[in-house]
Motif scaffolding. Structure first.
Motif, PDB file in Angstrom:
ATOM      1  N   GLY A  63      -9.955  21.531  46.519  1.00  8.72           N
ATOM      2  CA  GLY A  63      -9.022  22.251  45.659  1.00  8.72           C
ATOM      3  C   GLY A  63      -8.252  21.266  44.807  1.00  8.72           C
ATOM      4  N   PHE A  64      -7.422  21.773  43.948  1.00  8.30           N
ATOM      5  CA  PHE A  64      -6.635  20.924  43.062  1.00  8.30           C
ATOM      6  C   PHE A  64      -5.403  21.707  42.632  1.00  8.30           C
ATOM      7  N   ASN A  65      -4.239  21.047  42.642  1.00  4.88           N
ATOM      8  CA  ASN A  65      -3.043  21.679  42.087  1.00  4.88           C
ATOM      9  C   ASN A  65      -2.193  20.628  41.394  1.00  4.88           C
ATOM     10  N   ALA A  66      -1.232  21.095  40.628  1.00  5.07           N
ATOM     11  CA  ALA A  66      -0.451  20.190  39.778  1.00  5.07           C
ATOM     12  C   ALA A  66       0.397  19.216  40.584  1.00  5.07           C
ATOM     13  N   ARG A  67       0.925  19.611  41.718  1.00  4.95           N
ATOM     14  CA  ARG A  67       1.799  18.717  42.476  1.00  4.95           C
ATOM     15  C   ARG A  67       1.022  17.673  43.264  1.00  4.95           C
ATOM     16  N   GLU A  68       0.016  18.112  44.016  1.00  4.71           N
ATOM     17  CA  GLU A  68      -0.677  17.200  44.923  1.00  4.71           C
ATOM     18  C   GLU A  68      -1.949  16.598  44.338  1.00  4.71           C
ATOM     19  N   GLY A  69      -2.480  17.205  43.320  1.00  6.73           N
ATOM     20  CA  GLY A  69      -3.762  16.759  42.811  1.00  6.73           C
ATOM     21  C   GLY A  69      -4.865  17.288  43.707  1.00  6.73           C
ATOM     22  N   ARG A 127      15.624  -0.785  52.692  1.00 12.57           N
ATOM     23  CA  ARG A 127      15.815   0.663  52.632  1.00 12.57           C
ATOM     24  C   ARG A 127      15.466   1.250  51.273  1.00 12.57           C
ATOM     25  N   ARG A 128      15.191   0.419  50.306  1.00 13.59           N
ATOM     26  CA  ARG A 128      14.917   0.909  48.956  1.00 13.59           C
ATOM     27  C   ARG A 128      13.466   1.372  48.877  1.00 13.59           C
ATOM     28  N   ASN A 129      13.272   2.610  48.577  1.00 10.86           N
ATOM     29  CA  ASN A 129      11.944   3.194  48.439  1.00 10.86           C
ATOM     30  C   ASN A 129      11.929   4.095  47.214  1.00 10.86           C
ATOM     31  N   ALA A 130      10.772   4.249  46.653  1.00  7.52           N
ATOM     32  CA  ALA A 130      10.600   5.199  45.559  1.00  7.52           C
ATOM     33  C   ALA A 130       9.548   6.209  45.987  1.00  7.52           C
ATOM     34  N   PHE A 131       9.843   7.468  45.796  1.00  6.39           N
ATOM     35  CA  PHE A 131       8.899   8.529  46.116  1.00  6.39           C
ATOM     36  C   PHE A 131       8.076   8.777  44.857  1.00  6.39           C
ATOM     37  N   ASP A 132       7.095   7.913  44.633  1.00  7.78           N
ATOM     38  CA  ASP A 132       6.357   7.885  43.375  1.00  7.78           C
ATOM     39  C   ASP A 132       5.553   9.147  43.098  1.00  7.78           C
ATOM     40  N   LEU A 133       4.941   9.704  44.104  1.00 10.80           N
ATOM     41  CA  LEU A 133       4.037  10.820  43.868  1.00 10.80           C
ATOM     42  C   LEU A 133       4.775  12.137  43.675  1.00 10.80           C
ATOM     43  N   GLY A 134       5.714  12.434  44.558  1.00  7.44           N
ATOM     44  CA  GLY A 134       6.382  13.732  44.532  1.00  7.44           C
ATOM     45  C   GLY A 134       7.330  13.942  43.372  1.00  7.44           C
ATOM     46  N   GLU A 135       7.830  12.861  42.796  1.00  6.37           N
ATOM     47  CA  GLU A 135       8.772  13.014  41.698  1.00  6.37           C
ATOM     48  C   GLU A 135       8.105  13.556  40.447  1.00  6.37           C
ATOM     49  N   GLU A 136       6.839  13.217  40.226  1.00  7.22           N
ATOM     50  CA  GLU A 136       6.157  13.682  39.016  1.00  7.22           C
ATOM     51  C   GLU A 136       4.979  14.580  39.318  1.00  7.22           C
ATOM     52  N   GLY A 137       4.359  14.412  40.451  1.00  9.65           N
ATOM     53  CA  GLY A 137       3.196  15.203  40.795  1.00  9.65           C
ATOM     54  C   GLY A 137       1.913  14.498  40.415  1.00  9.65           C
ATOM     55  N   LEU A 138       1.057  14.278  41.394  1.00 10.12           N
ATOM     56  CA  LEU A 138      -0.200  13.590  41.155  1.00 10.12           C
ATOM     57  C   LEU A 138      -1.096  14.389  40.223  1.00 10.12           C
ATOM     58  N   GLY A 139      -1.104  15.710  40.384  1.00  7.58           N
ATOM     59  CA  GLY A 139      -1.949  16.546  39.546  1.00  7.58           C
ATOM     60  C   GLY A 139      -1.590  16.479  38.078  1.00  7.58           C
ATOM     61  N   PHE A 140      -0.295  16.384  37.771  1.00  4.59           N
ATOM     62  CA  PHE A 140       0.131  16.286  36.371  1.00  4.59           C
ATOM     63  C   PHE A 140      -0.340  14.979  35.740  1.00  4.59           C
ATOM     64  N   ASN A 141      -0.526  13.955  36.551  1.00  6.59           N
ATOM     65  CA  ASN A 141      -0.914  12.647  36.041  1.00  6.59           C
ATOM     66  C   ASN A 141      -2.423  12.412  36.100  1.00  6.59           C
ATOM     67  N   ALA A 142      -3.187  13.409  36.521  1.00  8.45           N
ATOM     68  CA  ALA A 142      -4.645  13.261  36.595  1.00  8.45           C
ATOM     69  C   ALA A 142      -5.245  13.346  35.192  1.00  8.45           C
ATOM     70  N   ASN A 143      -6.294  12.611  34.974  1.00  6.88           N
ATOM     71  CA  ASN A 143      -6.990  12.604  33.691  1.00  6.88           C
ATOM     72  C   ASN A 143      -8.406  13.112  33.872  1.00  6.88           C
ATOM     73  N   SER A 144      -8.944  13.696  32.828  1.00  3.53           N
ATOM     74  CA  SER A 144     -10.345  14.107  32.856  1.00  3.53           C
ATOM     75  C   SER A 144     -11.224  12.871  32.762  1.00  3.53           C
ATOM     76  N   LEU A 145     -12.324  12.879  33.502  1.00  2.72           N
ATOM     77  CA  LEU A 145     -13.260  11.763  33.484  1.00  2.72           C
ATOM     78  C   LEU A 145     -14.377  12.051  32.504  1.00  2.72           C
ATOM     79  N   GLU A 146     -14.985  10.998  32.001  1.00  2.00           N
ATOM     80  CA  GLU A 146     -16.038  11.140  31.007  1.00  2.00           C
ATOM     81  C   GLU A 146     -17.331  10.565  31.562  1.00  2.00           C
ATOM     82  N   LEU A 147     -18.389  11.370  31.541  1.00  2.00           N
ATOM     83  CA  LEU A 147     -19.690  10.947  32.044  1.00  2.00           C
ATOM     84  C   LEU A 147     -20.203   9.746  31.258  1.00  2.00           C
TER      85      LEU A 147
END
Length: 184
Positions: free
Chosen positions: A104-110, A151-171
């Protein structure tokens, strides 16, 4: 404060410890005075100085050197499966090397995997491994392991959503060989 790097000039050395159940501050860690990091302008000036120091003639390649002398060129890569792919796809159902699952695929998790099963030779049937798998968050610890930066951490994936950052691949460009694209 520097605008180029959000963590560049933090207030170091003070860290509240909070009991989230009672919503109270239990303790404030005070590590004493910690020097403020240089500003973006100061960091840029220091980088320029280091670049000038490295640009001495001893570090430059001689007149006969070419980029191919330093790094050899890549040889052609050919990926083929003359008998076809090792996987089977039916809609979003995939079977491969004893694994059986739905994609499956969704905008938040990819990418999400569902009903993941593997062939159990002893039972001669597919055995459930997990019901759903996804990458809902990825915590990246930045800086060094010493106080107070551990203690400094960044929640890189959840702040923007992996699915929103996914790109279409080209054969032929991103993927070669036997490829099966799934519609997101």
């Amino acid at each position: 404060a520097t605008l180029a790097y959000g963590y560049g000039r933090p207030s170091h050395g003070l860290g509240p410890v909070v009991d989230l159940n009672t919503r109270t501050v239990v303790e404030v860690e005070d590590l004493g005075v910690i020097p403020i990091a240089p500003s973006a302008a100061e960091q840029a000036a220091e980088a320029r100085l280091k670049t000038k120091q490295l640009a001495c003639p001893a570090h430059r390649p001689g007149p006969l050197a070419t980029e191919h002398d330093v790094v050899p060129p890549l040889r052609p890569l050919s990926i083929t499966q003359p008998e076809g792919p090792s996987f089977r796809v039916d809609g979003h159902h995939i079977a491969w090397q004893g694994w059986d699952f739905h994609v499956g695929f969704n905008a938040r998790e990819g990418l999400t995997l569902h009903a993941l099963r593997i062939w159990d030779r002893g039972r001669q049937q597919l055995r459930p491994v997990l019901w759903r798998a996804s990458c809902v968050e990825m915590v990246v610890p930045y800086a060094d392991p010493t106080a107070p930066t551990y203690r400094r951490n960044a929640f890189d994936l959840g702040e923007e959503g992996l699915g929103f950052n996914a790109n279409s691949l080209e054969l032929g460009c991103d993927c070669v060989g036997h490829i099966h694209y799934l519609d997101a």
